[in-house]
Design a protein around this motif. Structure first.
Motif, PDB file in Angstrom:
ATOM      1  N   ASP A 224       0.796  -1.140  -0.013  1.00 53.89           N
ATOM      2  CA  ASP A 224      -0.149   0.157   0.117  1.00 53.89           C
ATOM      3  C   ASP A 224       0.946   1.156  -0.031  1.00 53.89           C
ATOM      4  O   ASP A 224       0.169   2.442   0.105  1.00 53.89           O
ATOM      5  CB  ASP A 224      -0.816   0.124   1.367  1.00 53.89           C
ATOM      6  N   PHE A 225       2.035   1.164   0.140  1.00 55.10           N
ATOM      7  CA  PHE A 225       2.862   2.368   0.249  1.00 55.10           C
ATOM      8  C   PHE A 225       2.819   3.233  -0.909  1.00 55.10           C
ATOM      9  O   PHE A 225       3.082   2.929  -2.345  1.00 55.10           O
ATOM     10  CB  PHE A 225       4.482   2.001   0.270  1.00 55.10           C
ATOM     11  N   PRO A 226       2.466   4.674  -0.771  1.00 53.30           N
ATOM     12  CA  PRO A 226       1.958   5.361  -2.042  1.00 53.30           C
ATOM     13  C   PRO A 226       3.014   6.068  -2.725  1.00 53.30           C
ATOM     14  O   PRO A 226       2.734   6.679  -3.872  1.00 53.30           O
ATOM     15  CB  PRO A 226       0.954   6.179  -1.111  1.00 53.30           C
ATOM     16  N   LYS A 227       4.068   6.442  -2.091  1.00 56.15           N
ATOM     17  CA  LYS A 227       5.081   7.326  -2.677  1.00 56.15           C
ATOM     18  C   LYS A 227       6.236   6.142  -3.512  1.00 56.15           C
ATOM     19  O   LYS A 227       6.267   5.095  -3.123  1.00 56.15           O
ATOM     20  CB  LYS A 227       5.778   8.098  -1.966  1.00 56.15           C
ATOM     21  N   PRO A 228       7.156   6.635  -4.303  1.00 58.98           N
ATOM     22  CA  PRO A 228       8.006   5.918  -4.861  1.00 58.98           C
ATOM     23  C   PRO A 228       8.933   5.457  -3.825  1.00 58.98           C
ATOM     24  O   PRO A 228       9.533   6.067  -2.958  1.00 58.98           O
ATOM     25  CB  PRO A 228       8.818   6.629  -5.771  1.00 58.98           C
ATOM     26  N   LEU A 229       9.306   3.987  -3.713  1.00 58.87           N
ATOM     27  CA  LEU A 229       9.998   3.341  -2.874  1.00 58.87           C
ATOM     28  C   LEU A 229      11.158   2.598  -3.429  1.00 58.87           C
ATOM     29  O   LEU A 229      11.071   1.837  -4.495  1.00 58.87           O
ATOM     30  CB  LEU A 229       9.071   2.243  -2.211  1.00 58.87           C
ATOM     31  N   ILE A 230      12.327   3.115  -2.928  1.00 59.65           N
ATOM     32  CA  ILE A 230      13.310   2.654  -3.402  1.00 59.65           C
ATOM     33  C   ILE A 230      14.504   1.806  -2.647  1.00 59.65           C
ATOM     34  O   ILE A 230      14.542   2.453  -1.478  1.00 59.65           O
ATOM     35  CB  ILE A 230      14.524   3.746  -4.038  1.00 59.65           C
ATOM     36  N   ALA A 231      14.905   0.805  -2.958  1.00 58.45           N
ATOM     37  CA  ALA A 231      15.646  -0.127  -2.044  1.00 58.45           C
ATOM     38  C   ALA A 231      17.132   0.193  -2.534  1.00 58.45           C
ATOM     39  O   ALA A 231      17.636   0.158  -3.737  1.00 58.45           O
ATOM     40  CB  ALA A 231      15.544  -1.564  -2.335  1.00 58.45           C
ATOM     41  N   VAL A 232      18.322   0.469  -1.605  1.00 56.99           N
ATOM     42  CA  VAL A 232      19.541   0.852  -1.737  1.00 56.99           C
ATOM     43  C   VAL A 232      20.164  -0.463  -1.174  1.00 56.99           C
ATOM     44  O   VAL A 232      20.492  -0.513  -0.040  1.00 56.99           O
ATOM     45  CB  VAL A 232      19.958   2.240  -1.261  1.00 56.99           C
ATOM     46  N   VAL A 233      20.520  -1.582  -1.961  1.00 56.15           N
ATOM     47  CA  VAL A 233      20.779  -2.612  -1.146  1.00 56.15           C
ATOM     48  C   VAL A 233      22.458  -2.854  -1.249  1.00 56.15           C
ATOM     49  O   VAL A 233      23.132  -2.946  -2.246  1.00 56.15           O
ATOM     50  CB  VAL A 233      20.444  -4.007  -2.228  1.00 56.15           C
ATOM     51  N   ASN A 234      22.847  -2.316  -0.052  1.00 52.66           N
ATOM     52  CA  ASN A 234      24.201  -2.057   0.066  1.00 52.66           C
ATOM     53  C   ASN A 234      25.223  -3.381   0.160  1.00 52.66           C
ATOM     54  O   ASN A 234      26.493  -3.190   0.439  1.00 52.66           O
ATOM     55  CB  ASN A 234      24.581  -1.343   1.274  1.00 52.66           C
ATOM     56  N   GLY A 235      24.715  -4.572   0.406  1.00 54.25           N
ATOM     57  CA  GLY A 235      25.187  -5.688   0.626  1.00 54.25           C
ATOM     58  C   GLY A 235      24.537  -6.960   0.489  1.00 54.25           C
ATOM     59  O   GLY A 235      23.190  -6.767   0.130  1.00 54.25           O
ATOM     60  N   PRO A 236      24.694  -8.233   1.015  1.00 60.61           N
ATOM     61  CA  PRO A 236      23.942  -9.324   0.650  1.00 60.61           C
ATOM     62  C   PRO A 236      22.701  -9.155   1.253  1.00 60.61           C
ATOM     63  O   PRO A 236      22.297  -8.460   2.565  1.00 60.61           O
ATOM     64  CB  PRO A 236      24.691 -10.378   1.625  1.00 60.61           C
TER      65      PRO A 236
END
Ligand SMILES: CCCC/C=C/CC(=O)SCCNC(=O)CCNC(=O)[C@H](O)C(C)(C)COP(=O)(O)OP(=O)(O)OC[C@H]1O[C@@H](n2cnc3c(N)ncnc32)[C@H](O)[C@@H]1OP(=O)(O)O
Length: 385
Positions: A224-236
């Motif tokens: 349901d999250f309404p805004k752009p959601l970005i994952a910054v995957v820094n490691g495993p």
């Protein structure tokens, strides 16, 4: 290690209001930001506690000297052993990431002090009251950082609740985009397996039921999250931290990151809507390799399969990613929100149904011998991924 500032002075400092002025424009801390943060630490009026002091120590050493290069102290040298452990656990975390994390941690400590002394009752309090996260909101970006680096950012029950709280706050704050990332060398090692050890009076059945309710609510917040959601995957990334990536709008990964969903190994089954999103993203065969056979993907492979949007060399990861994010955050927020709605809304009902089904299957799985044995083996140090 004696060159690190002794924090004992924190106990005797009295009460100036703390205000941190940092150049957040680039979202990667400059040397100046770092020095400001070091000065800010000296002004803290309240002892932040040993755990935080160890985190600060470790990030300081990593930022200034790189990976831990000291011989391991003896078991009876308790203080230096704790410091060594904290530093060593940061592994090969790049110096610039450590510098940024140090600045963020000081910022969260400072704003927590600020709000407890300055904010009017009822005023929105940012970045406060989180034990397992760091949450900052600057320049149109709310950044939620998983902050249990010594446990590889394993998600314990408290962290599930705090992530939901942070997402709910971010959905209402004035930021345009929201970012989830990890502190330390891991993005997240997934569900904290010690969650399974806290058995309520109703026994394991009640535990499984409560966990399924928690998981359903947790995944629902991402749907349901309404805004752009970005994952910054820094490691495993492991387990649920991987499966929910299918609900993010963009996923950026360091080339150090890996993506691992070892559900069969753990006697469990897919969650985070991955039984639906992964099939759509990568097709049934590749999804089966991951979700059924537990194939661990490199960042490059995850990108080729569409789970990851772009991969960056670890040495420039933070700089390149935050340059992009800063530019995205300047776009008109309403247009972005509405575009996301148009892209995602027709799938929402389906996703909630998938989430409900996955949780109900998992509730049974958690009671199986296969799952219980896997958890016991990990907790008794007999197995690791
Ligand atoms: C209620 C909702 C439920 C939703 C269900 C979701 C499913 C999943 O997420 S499945 C994935 C579960 N995760 C795992 O199985 C990972 C288990 N961890 C490991 O295999 C290893 O720790 C590692 C490969 C991630 C890292 O190995 P490494 O040798 O580099 O580090 P360690 O010394 O093992 O870890 C340091 C420290 O952190 C603790 N830890 C790490 N991950 C977890 C975890 N997932 N749960 C609990 N604890 C974890 C580890 O035990 C160490 O703790 P100590 O320093 O106290 O020994």
């Amino acid at each position: 290690m004696s060159d690190f500032p002794d924090f004992s002075y924190l106990q005797v400092i009295s009460f100036p209001v703390v205000q941190l002025h940092m150049n957040r424009a680039a979202m990667t801390a400059s040397q100046k930001d770092f020095e400001n943060a070091m000065n800010q630490v000296k002004l803290l009026k309240k002892d932040p506690g040993n755990e935080v002091k160890l985190k600060l120590y470790a990030l300081y050493k990593q930022a200034t000297e790189g990976p831990c290069n000291m011989p391991k102290p003896g078991v009876f040298d308790l203080i230096n052993k704790a410091k060594w452990d904290a530093w060593n656990t940061l592994g090969s975390l790049p110096k610039e990431t450590a510098r940024q994390n140090y600045v963020d941690l000081v910022s969260s400590l400072s704003s927590s002090l600020e709000s407890s002394s300055q904010v009017e009752p009822g005023t929105d309090r940012k970045s406060t009251g989180y034990e397992t996260l760091m949450v900052t909101s600057e320049g149109g970006i709310t950044k939620i950082t998983l902050n249990r680096p010594a446990k590889k950012n394993a998600i314990n029950v408290e962290m599930y609740h705090e992530i939901m709280r942070a997402l709910k706050a971010a959905s209402k704050d004035d930021s345009s985009i929201t970012v989830l990332t990890g502190n330390g060398d891991y993005y997240s090692s997934g569900n904290d397996l010690t969650n399974f050890t806290d058995i309520p009076p109703g026994g394991v059945e009640e535990k499984a039921k409560n966990s399924a309710i928690l998981l359903r609510e947790f995944v629902g917040c991402f749907i349901d999250f309404p805004k752009p959601l970005i994952a910054v995957v820094n490691g495993p990334a492991v387990g649920i931290s991987v499966t929910i990536l299918g609900l993010f709008d963009v996923v950026y990964a360091s080339d150090r990151a890996t993506f691992h969903t070892p559900f069969s190994h753990l006697g469990q089954s897919p969650e985070g809507c991955s039984s639906y999103t992964f099939l759509k993203i990568m097709g049934p065969a590749k999804a089966t390799e991951m979700l059924v056979f537990g194939k661990k993907l490199t960042a490059g492979e995850a990108c080729a399969q569409g789970l990851v949007t772009a991969v960056f060399p670890d040495s420039t990861f933070q700089k390149e990613v935050w340059t992009r994010l800063k530019a995205f955050a300047k776009l008109p927020p309403n247009a972005m929100r509405i575009s996301k709605e148009v892209i995602r809304n027709r799938e929402k009902e389906k996703l909630h149904a998938v989430n409900a089904e996955e949780c109900s299957v998992l509730q049974e799985r958690w009671l199986s011998d296969e799952c219980m044995n896997a958890v016991v083996n990990f907790l008794s140090r007999k197995s690791k991924l």
